[in-house]
Design a protein around this motif. Structure first.
Motif, PDB file in Angstrom:
ATOM      1  N   ALA A  42      63.024  33.019  28.237  1.00 19.53           N
ATOM      2  CA  ALA A  42      63.441  32.038  27.446  1.00 19.53           C
ATOM      3  C   ALA A  42      62.485  31.782  26.121  1.00 19.53           C
ATOM      4  O   ALA A  42      63.107  31.973  25.323  1.00 19.53           O
ATOM      5  N   HIS A  43      61.337  31.609  26.075  1.00 23.17           N
ATOM      6  CA  HIS A  43      60.476  31.352  25.192  1.00 23.17           C
ATOM      7  C   HIS A  43      60.447  32.646  24.283  1.00 23.17           C
ATOM      8  O   HIS A  43      60.155  32.523  23.128  1.00 23.17           O
ATOM      9  N   GLU A  44      60.394  33.737  24.692  1.00 24.05           N
ATOM     10  CA  GLU A  44      60.163  34.940  23.963  1.00 24.05           C
ATOM     11  C   GLU A  44      61.853  35.069  23.338  1.00 24.05           C
ATOM     12  O   GLU A  44      61.534  35.375  21.848  1.00 24.05           O
ATOM     13  N   PHE A  45      62.799  34.669  23.901  1.00 24.20           N
ATOM     14  CA  PHE A  45      64.083  34.733  23.048  1.00 24.20           C
ATOM     15  C   PHE A  45      64.057  33.816  21.988  1.00 24.20           C
ATOM     16  O   PHE A  45      64.501  33.813  20.794  1.00 24.20           O
ATOM     17  N   ILE A  46      63.397  32.473  22.298  1.00 21.64           N
ATOM     18  CA  ILE A  46      63.199  31.270  21.214  1.00 21.64           C
ATOM     19  C   ILE A  46      62.616  31.816  20.170  1.00 21.64           C
ATOM     20  O   ILE A  46      62.709  31.356  18.950  1.00 21.64           O
ATOM     21  N   LYS A  47      61.464  32.444  20.289  1.00 16.95           N
ATOM     22  CA  LYS A  47      60.404  32.842  19.521  1.00 16.95           C
ATOM     23  C   LYS A  47      61.037  33.757  18.355  1.00 16.95           C
ATOM     24  O   LYS A  47      60.819  33.589  17.132  1.00 16.95           O
ATOM     25  N   TYR A  48      62.056  34.522  18.625  1.00 18.54           N
ATOM     26  CA  TYR A  48      62.566  35.495  17.797  1.00 18.54           C
ATOM     27  C   TYR A  48      64.084  35.091  17.381  1.00 18.54           C
ATOM     28  O   TYR A  48      64.894  35.714  17.030  1.00 18.54           O
ATOM     29  N   GLY A  49      64.503  33.736  17.840  1.00 19.96           N
ATOM     30  CA  GLY A  49      65.542  33.047  17.241  1.00 19.96           C
ATOM     31  C   GLY A  49      66.954  33.488  17.980  1.00 19.96           C
ATOM     32  O   GLY A  49      67.947  33.415  17.624  1.00 19.96           O
ATOM     33  N   ALA A  50      66.585  34.108  19.214  1.00 16.48           N
ATOM     34  CA  ALA A  50      67.665  34.600  20.044  1.00 16.48           C
ATOM     35  C   ALA A  50      68.069  33.653  21.363  1.00 16.48           C
ATOM     36  O   ALA A  50      68.446  34.292  22.404  1.00 16.48           O
ATOM     37  N   GLN A  51      67.802  32.170  21.183  1.00 18.47           N
ATOM     38  CA  GLN A  51      67.862  31.314  22.321  1.00 18.47           C
ATOM     39  C   GLN A  51      69.568  31.362  22.749  1.00 18.47           C
ATOM     40  O   GLN A  51      69.833  31.152  23.566  1.00 18.47           O
ATOM     41  N   SER A  52      70.405  31.787  21.612  1.00 19.22           N
ATOM     42  CA  SER A  52      71.536  31.945  22.128  1.00 19.22           C
ATOM     43  C   SER A  52      72.110  32.815  23.038  1.00 19.22           C
ATOM     44  O   SER A  52      73.343  33.021  23.342  1.00 19.22           O
ATOM     45  N   SER A  53      71.271  33.756  23.496  1.00 21.32           N
ATOM     46  CA  SER A  53      71.663  34.951  24.223  1.00 21.32           C
ATOM     47  C   SER A  53      71.172  34.800  25.568  1.00 21.32           C
ATOM     48  O   SER A  53      71.313  35.692  26.513  1.00 21.32           O
ATOM     49  N   VAL A  54      70.380  33.665  25.924  1.00 19.89           N
ATOM     50  CA  VAL A  54      69.431  33.665  27.158  1.00 19.89           C
ATOM     51  C   VAL A  54      70.693  33.614  28.230  1.00 19.89           C
ATOM     52  O   VAL A  54      70.635  34.335  29.229  1.00 19.89           O
ATOM     53  N   GLY A  55      71.517  32.880  28.260  1.00 21.77           N
ATOM     54  CA  GLY A  55      72.593  32.695  29.221  1.00 21.77           C
ATOM     55  C   GLY A  55      73.237  33.935  29.584  1.00 21.77           C
ATOM     56  O   GLY A  55      73.447  34.346  30.595  1.00 21.77           O
ATOM     57  N   GLY A  56      73.840  34.515  28.572  1.00 23.66           N
ATOM     58  CA  GLY A  56      74.506  36.102  28.734  1.00 23.66           C
ATOM     59  C   GLY A  56      73.693  36.816  29.268  1.00 23.66           C
ATOM     60  O   GLY A  56      73.804  37.752  30.122  1.00 23.66           O
ATOM     61  N   VAL A  57      72.097  36.906  28.993  1.00 25.27           N
ATOM     62  CA  VAL A  57      71.295  38.083  29.509  1.00 25.27           C
ATOM     63  C   VAL A  57      71.186  37.654  30.803  1.00 25.27           C
ATOM     64  O   VAL A  57      70.980  38.704  31.853  1.00 25.27           O
ATOM     65  N   VAL A  58      70.906  36.627  31.249  1.00 27.00           N
ATOM     66  CA  VAL A  58      70.689  36.306  32.665  1.00 27.00           C
ATOM     67  C   VAL A  58      71.975  36.621  33.556  1.00 27.00           C
ATOM     68  O   VAL A  58      71.917  37.026  34.657  1.00 27.00           O
ATOM     69  N   ALA A  59      73.177  35.955  33.097  1.00 22.85           N
ATOM     70  CA  ALA A  59      74.288  36.344  33.965  1.00 22.85           C
ATOM     71  C   ALA A  59      74.576  37.763  34.038  1.00 22.85           C
ATOM     72  O   ALA A  59      75.052  38.217  35.006  1.00 22.85           O
ATOM     73  N   VAL A  60      74.382  38.441  32.877  1.00 22.72           N
ATOM     74  CA  VAL A  60      74.592  39.967  32.943  1.00 22.72           C
ATOM     75  C   VAL A  60      73.595  40.741  34.142  1.00 22.72           C
ATOM     76  O   VAL A  60      74.074  41.578  34.742  1.00 22.72           O
ATOM     77  N   ALA A  61      72.318  40.206  33.941  1.00 19.20           N
ATOM     78  CA  ALA A  61      71.498  40.736  35.003  1.00 19.20           C
ATOM     79  C   ALA A  61      71.617  40.679  36.241  1.00 19.20           C
ATOM     80  O   ALA A  61      71.754  41.294  37.281  1.00 19.20           O
TER      81      ALA A  61
END
Length: 256
Positions: free
Chosen positions: A73-92
Motif C-alpha cells: 500500500a505505501h509503495e503504491f501511495i508513494k508513486y500515486g497509484a493508491q487507486s490500484s491497491v484493491g485491484g492488485v490484491v483482488a487479482v493476486a
C-alpha cells in the motif's frame, strides 16, 4: 565411484517412474469407478475434509491479504497509484494466493487425514476385509474422497477470495489511509471474471492431486504405526510439491 552413483541414480529414477505409473493407474481406476458414486459417503467426506477445513483456511488467507496490503500500500501511495491497491490484491487473491495457499493448507490437513485413515485401515487389514465382503476399496474409499476434494476445494477458494480481499480492505482503509470507495472501485476496474474462474479451475486440480496422492500413500502404507507416519509425511510433501509444479503450468495455460 562414478558407477555406483549412476546405479543409485538409475534406481531412484526407476522407482519414481514406477510410483508415477501406479498413481496414474489409481487415478484411472478411480475415474472408472465414478459410476458407482455413493452420495452419502461423499457428503460425509465433504463435511469432514471441506467444511472442517474452513476456519484454518479463512484465518490463513485473511492475514495473507492483510500482509500483502501492508507490504504494497505505501509503495503504491508513494508513486500515486493508491487507486490500484484493491485491484492488485483482488487479482493476486483470485489468480494465485487463494487457490495455492488453500491447496497447501488442505494438503497439510486433508491429505494427512486421508493418508492416516486409509493407512490405518491398511495396516489393520480392514481393506482386505472389504475385498472379502466383495466391496471394491477404490469405489468405497477413493471415489468419495476424490469427489469431495474436487468439489469442496473450489468452494473454500471462493471464501478465501472474499476474506483475503476483505483483509486487504481493512489494512488499506484503517492503516494506509486509502478511501473505501477507492479500494472497492479498483477491484471493479481491475478484476475480470477469468481471474476468479481460473483460480477455481486450479483448485479443482489441486483437490484431485491431494485426494489421489493421499489415497495412494494410504493404500501403499507399510506395516505398523511407523509406516503410517512415513506415508502421512510423504503424502503432505508430495502433494505440496505437485501443487506448486502444477500451478506453474496451469498459470501458463490460463493467463497467458
Amino acid at each position: 565411484m562414478l558407477i555406483p552413483m549412476l546405479e543409485k541414480l538409475g534406481r531412484t529414477v526407476l522407482v519414481q517412474l514406477e510410483t508415477t505409473g501406479r498413481v496414474i493407474l489409481l487415478f484411472t481406476e478411480t475415474i472408472y469407478h465414478l459410476r458407482r458414486f455413493n452420495l452419502k459417503l461423499t457428503l460425509r467426506q465433504a463435511a469432514h475434509l471441506g467444511v472442517d477445513s474452513l476456519p484454518i483456511v479463512l484465518l490463513t488467507i485473511l492475514f495473507t491479504g492483510m500482509v500483502m496490503t501492508v507490504q504494497t500500500a505505501h509503495e503504491f501511495i508513494k508513486y500515486g497509484a493508491q487507486s490500484s491497491v484493491g485491484g492488485v490484491v483482488a487479482v493476486a487473491m483470485g489468480r494465485e494466493l487463494a487457490p495455492v495457499l488453500t491447496g497447501v493448507v488442505a494438503a497439510g490437513r486433508v491429505g494427512a487425514a486421508i493418508t492416516a485413515e486409509i493407512g490405518s485401515m491398511k495396516v489393520t487389514e480392514q481393506i482386505d476385509a472389504l475385498r472379502v465382503m466383495a466391496t471394491n476399496p477404490i469405489a468405497y474409499l477413493v471415489v468419495p474422497r476424490l469427489v469431495a476434494c474436487v468439489f469442496m476445494l473450489p468452494i473454500l477458494v471462493v471464501f478465501a477470495d472474499v476474506i483475503g480481499t476483505f483483509g486487504g480492505y481493512l489494512v488499506a482503509t484503517l492503516y494506509a489511509g486509502i478511501g473505501s470507495f477507492t479500494y472497492l472501485h479498483s477491484i471493479k476496474v481491475f478484476t475480470a471474471i477469468n481471474d476468479v474462474t481460473g483460480g477455481l479451475i486450479k483448485a479443482m486440480v489441486f483437490g484431485a492431486i491431494i485426494a489421489i496422492i493421499g489415497c495412494y500413500k494410504g493404500l501403499t502404507t507399510d506395516e505398523g504405526a511407523e509406516g503410517v507416519g512415513r506415508a502421512t509425511t510423504g503424502s503432505v510433501v508430495a502433494s505440496i510439491i505437485l501443487i506448486f509444479v502444477t500451478n506453474y503450468f496451469l498459470s501458463l495455460l490460463l493467463y497467458r
